[in-house]
Design a protein around this motif. Structure first.
Motif, PDB file in Angstrom:
ATOM      1  N   ALA A  36      53.797 -90.078  53.273  1.00 46.04           N
ATOM      2  CA  ALA A  36      53.646 -88.709  52.767  1.00 46.04           C
ATOM      3  C   ALA A  36      53.705 -88.696  51.249  1.00 46.04           C
ATOM      4  N   GLY A  37      54.630 -89.474  50.677  1.00 43.31           N
ATOM      5  CA  GLY A  37      54.731 -89.539  49.225  1.00 43.31           C
ATOM      6  C   GLY A  37      53.516 -90.176  48.599  1.00 43.31           C
ATOM      7  N   LEU A  38      52.980 -91.209  49.242  1.00 39.17           N
ATOM      8  CA  LEU A  38      51.802 -91.898  48.716  1.00 39.17           C
ATOM      9  C   LEU A  38      50.634 -90.927  48.555  1.00 39.17           C
ATOM     10  N   ILE A  39      50.497 -90.017  49.518  1.00 38.89           N
ATOM     11  CA  ILE A  39      49.417 -89.024  49.459  1.00 38.89           C
ATOM     12  C   ILE A  39      49.744 -87.909  48.472  1.00 38.89           C
ATOM     13  N   CYS A  40      50.999 -87.482  48.470  1.00 35.38           N
ATOM     14  CA  CYS A  40      51.372 -86.256  47.744  1.00 35.38           C
ATOM     15  C   CYS A  40      51.597 -86.430  46.251  1.00 35.38           C
ATOM     16  N   LEU A  41      52.183 -87.573  45.839  1.00 39.97           N
ATOM     17  CA  LEU A  41      52.748 -87.651  44.490  1.00 39.97           C
ATOM     18  C   LEU A  41      51.779 -87.258  43.369  1.00 39.97           C
ATOM     19  N   PRO A  42      50.549 -87.797  43.311  1.00 37.39           N
ATOM     20  CA  PRO A  42      49.659 -87.387  42.211  1.00 37.39           C
ATOM     21  C   PRO A  42      49.384 -85.888  42.208  1.00 37.39           C
ATOM     22  N   VAL A 165      48.245 -81.333  51.200  1.00 38.34           N
ATOM     23  CA  VAL A 165      49.411 -81.744  50.407  1.00 38.34           C
ATOM     24  C   VAL A 165      50.613 -80.849  50.707  1.00 38.34           C
ATOM     25  N   ALA A 166      50.385 -79.545  50.847  1.00 39.52           N
ATOM     26  CA  ALA A 166      51.493 -78.637  51.148  1.00 39.52           C
ATOM     27  C   ALA A 166      52.129 -78.988  52.491  1.00 39.52           C
ATOM     28  N   GLY A 167      51.299 -79.320  53.486  1.00 37.37           N
ATOM     29  CA  GLY A 167      51.839 -79.733  54.775  1.00 37.37           C
ATOM     30  C   GLY A 167      52.639 -81.020  54.660  1.00 37.37           C
ATOM     31  N   PHE A 168      52.131 -81.986  53.906  1.00 31.87           N
ATOM     32  CA  PHE A 168      52.860 -83.240  53.708  1.00 31.87           C
ATOM     33  C   PHE A 168      54.133 -83.023  52.891  1.00 31.87           C
ATOM     34  N   ALA A 384      61.868 -80.481  38.564  1.00 30.91           N
ATOM     35  CA  ALA A 384      62.506 -81.367  39.538  1.00 30.91           C
ATOM     36  C   ALA A 384      61.453 -82.081  40.385  1.00 30.91           C
ATOM     37  N   THR A 385      60.358 -81.395  40.713  1.00 31.20           N
ATOM     38  CA  THR A 385      59.282 -82.021  41.481  1.00 31.20           C
ATOM     39  C   THR A 385      58.659 -83.167  40.696  1.00 31.20           C
ATOM     40  N   ILE A 386      58.471 -82.962  39.380  1.00 35.54           N
ATOM     41  CA  ILE A 386      57.946 -84.040  38.535  1.00 35.54           C
ATOM     42  C   ILE A 386      58.921 -85.211  38.515  1.00 35.54           C
ATOM     43  N   LEU A 387      60.228 -84.918  38.381  1.00 32.62           N
ATOM     44  CA  LEU A 387      61.238 -85.979  38.371  1.00 32.62           C
ATOM     45  C   LEU A 387      61.259 -86.728  39.698  1.00 32.62           C
TER      46      LEU A 387
END
Length: 464
Positions: A36-42, A165-168, A384-387
């Motif tokens: 999920a992070g791999l898809i979402c982070l960017p 992305v919102a779902g992930f 915080a999301t950026i961090l």
């Protein structure tokens, strides 16, 4: 002959089974958290940066773009008719489609013009009638930021990515909460261990930040979903059909067009986007004109800064919307262009409970409803999301094997992985596009494991 043991397992065996099961569940959850992070982070970084900028739209407009948004009061403002005329002189090949009343005594007026298939924004001094600036709507700073935030800048297909992305993001928060949950460790719950040179410090910073920001990330994801292309449209259609959104009774026995409000107003609000524009009854008398329409609206108590769309054709209406920072003061009105009579007058209290809840959520999401505290709280969640994204990237970089992706290892018990995957799919079912993306990930994962699985060696001398 031995007798099989029928009673409960010995304590030592039970103690051995429980940790191995916990470890298997932990690995399975960690693997999905990683995916999920791999898809979402960017995308989360982009959404957080653009969201933080849009939170301060009024402040940015009043400073960086003060030359077109701020004026010095001088006497009585000119009428909308005169201002629209001046805008037409400045953009002779344009057709005026709407007029936006100044939101305060020091704010400029805005006329939106259609120039071919594009829109042009004309900012005017309401006291002197001077054109302060004219620019394509596609280049206006806040509009660009907003379209970047929704990815509509890259088309409707890209906007679907935000929904995925919102779902992930929901899956990230749920799985991250499980991974953070204290299991007897002393550090990494609310405190940091080691130093920034060690991966455990970054892991603890990620976990502790997630503890305080997870609820905010979940809130931002859920309140942003109503604006998504597919899920949001379906939710609006369902709530309207169930009588929980658009107040259809207000349109009963009134002639309406086939044109939705979103086609004539820039900001019709989430609930009212699909509401039909009413129709005026053609009469021999001339239309009341823009000045008279604006005066009627002020007498009706419309909040300052309302947008007034000009009638389209002989059955068109003066469609008006006001969406101030106080969500409960939102209002939408349609005036008959010949008599000035309100054909539809929708207050916030008139819309259904689902519509109200979503409008409130959107107001909080944009930092508008509870003043500066709301604005700063949403900014804190964005930062915080950026961090969270940065710490996740550093952790991954520090732990990944050279030249490999570094996917967390599978648990030995495949049934555990299947069970956790089923739960993740259950969450994905709430957001169908995310669910489809999860199915695609499962297929890729199975395919990659099949390709990387070592093949058994053939006995010497055996041929195929």
């Amino acid at each position: 002959m031995s007798v099989p043991f029928q009673g409960p397992a010995p304590a030592a065996a039970r103690a051995e089974v429980r940790p191995s099961l916990r470890e298997a569940v932990y690995r399975a959850v960690w693997r999905w958290h990683f995916y999920a992070g791999l898809i979402c982070l960017p995308f989360l970084i982009l959404l957080a940066v653009t969201g933080a900028l849009y939170l301060f739209k009024p402040e940015i407009d009043a400073t960086a773009f003060a030359h077109r948004t701020i004026v010095t009061p001088a006497g009585t403002p000119l009428g909308p008719d005169r201002l629209v005329y001046n805008a037409m002189q400045a953009v002779p090949d344009g057709v005026p489609v709407s007029y936006t009343e100044p939101g305060s005594p020091t704010a400029s007026a805005l006329v939106t013009m259609n120039v071919g298939a594009e829109k042009t924004l004309v900012f005017l001094d309401p006291y002197r009638g001077h054109v302060l600036d004219a620019m394509p709507a596609a280049q206006e700073f806040s509009g660009v930021v907003r379209r970047l935030h929704s990815l509509t800048l890259f088309g409707s297909v890209a906007n679907r990515v935000v929904e995925i992305v919102a779902g992930f993001a929901v899956i990230l928060v749920v799985t991250g909460t499980y991974l953070w949950w204290p299991r007897g460790q002393r550090g990494g719950v609310v405190t940091l261990r080691e130093t920034p040179r060690r991966r455990v410090w970054w892991r603890d910073l990620h976990a502790v930040t997630g503890l305080f920001a997870g609820a905010g990330l979940l809130f931002l994801a859920l309140t942003g979903l109503p604006w998504s292309g597919w899920w949001g449209q379906e939710l609006r259609a369902w709530s309207n059909a169930a009588g929980l959104g658009q107040p259809r009774q207000l349109w009963a026995d009134r002639p309406v067009s086939g044109v939705p409000m979103r086609a004539v107003l820039n900001e019709p609000g989430w609930t009212m986007q699909d509401a039909p524009v009413p129709r005026s009854q053609p009469q021999a008398a001339p239309a009341i004109g823009l000045d008279r329409a604006a005066a009627i609206l002020r007498d009706m108590g419309m909040p300052a800064g309302f947008e007034l769309a000009l009638p389209l054709g002989e059955t068109g209406v003066y469609a008006v919307a006001a969406y101030p920072r106080d969500v409960t003061a939102q209002r939408m009105v349609s005036l008959d262009q010949y008599t000035g009579r309100p054909l539809v007058d929708v207050h916030f209290g008139d819309i259904g409970p689902v519509g109200q809840a979503i409008q409130l959520g959107i107001g909080l999401h944009k930092g508008e409803f509870l003043g500066r505290a709301n604005q700063l709280a949403m900014l804190a969640f964005c930062l915080a999301t950026i961090l969270l994204s940065v710490t996740a990237g550093v952790m991954w970089w520090k732990r990944r094997p050279s030249g490999r992706l570094g996917v967390p290892p599978l648990p030995r018990d495949r049934r555990v992985m299947a069970g956790v995957t089923g739960l993740v799919l259950g969450l994905g079912a709430l957001f169908p596009l995310t669910g489809l993306a999860i199915l695609a990930l499962i297929g890729l994962d199975l395919g990659a494991r099949a390709l990387l699985r070592p093949r058994p060696l053939r006995p010497a001398g055996q041929t195929s």
